[in-house]
Design an enzyme around this catalytic site. Sequence first.
Site, short mmCIF file in Angstrom:
data_model
loop_
_atom_site.label_atom_id
_atom_site.label_comp_id
_atom_site.label_asym_id
_atom_site.label_seq_id
_atom_site.Cartn_x
_atom_site.Cartn_y
_atom_site.Cartn_z
N ALA A 54 0.80 -1.22 0.00
CA ALA A 54 0.00 0.00 0.00
C ALA A 54 0.83 1.28 0.00
CB ALA A 54 -0.94 0.00 1.19
N TYR A 55 2.11 1.19 0.32
CA TYR A 55 2.93 2.39 0.36
C TYR A 55 3.14 2.91 -1.07
CZ TYR A 55 4.10 0.83 5.12
OH TYR A 55 4.05 0.42 6.43
N SER A 56 2.58 4.07 -1.33
CA SER A 56 2.60 4.68 -2.67
C SER A 56 2.04 3.72 -3.72
CB SER A 56 4.02 5.12 -3.05
OG SER A 56 4.47 6.15 -2.19
#
Length: 341
Positions: A54-56
């Site tokens: 989900a990070y970036s």
Amino acid sequence: MKYRTLGRTGIKVTPYCLGAMMFGAMGNPDEDECVRMIHRALDAGINFVDTADAYSRGGSEEIVGRALKGRREDVVLATKAHLPMSDDPNHRGNSRRWLVRALDDSLRRLQTDHVDLFQIHRPDPDTDIEETLSALTDLVRAGKIRSFGSSTFLASDIVEAQWVAERRGLQRFRTEQPPYSILDRGIEREVLPVTQRHGMGTLVWSPLAGGLLTGRYRKGQAADTHRSGFGFSYLSDDRRLDAVEELIAVAKEAGMPLTHMAMAFAIAHPGVTSAILGPRTMDHLDDLLAGAETTLSDDVLDAIDAIAPPGSDISALDMGYTLQTPAGPALRRPLTERSAA
């Protein structure tokens, strides 16, 4: 860097783990600088890198994969799944359907055939824990992950997962990743004793209390930071800001930067394996690395306890997880909605 054993996995990791949440569009969009930061951390001796799909929206994993080319075997690599990756309701959560696909997507972005630690980013009340553990066990047997863990689970959820794994003959969560800092000590009451009892490694996130323990957020002063633009309520919480003012004085008296005191505190607890650094810039990283050898005396720890009592949270981080318990009439359905009515 010294090494600690990640629970009972036999895997040796450094007390500092490089977190990649700020790498990519949601933090630092300069991918070349992010790669240099990863290399800087590895060159400093860190062997543990943590990211998430989900990070970036996958951007962080792509940057980590690029940075680890030629160095993959020297790194203990961790990623996570659970948070939404699209508007599709099945592109999230802890179901077998999603975890299998999410891992394959992560492996492609990371340019590797396995991760050392695959973590469930948050609990999923809609999915039976047996379903999740069964899928993760199969992924271990397929060689795609070496171990798996949970993140920001309640102590009761951790215990239930351990019980289900034993009763069903499944592999179990080997790690937990909870929030922990001087201002967020709630896990000392139940989560850390539970992880210690079950031989789980614990890698803690937000040891700088979501940026508050950098000293850049002061009471009565407007903060012009990257994080302040997200509107987090904890950044303006008076109780937390009051505690920060007192902690700044303690750090000054001890002759160390507040960031170094905060990181040393996080890794001092015997139940903590690693603390996750979350730098956005090279300057942030260099500051944290400079404090890697910092240790705290009993006098400093006593002073911290007087400001932030053991086992207590001074309000809460917006990014944490709490069980939403209905109260009053919401505990039951209206009589007309009961199937037997």
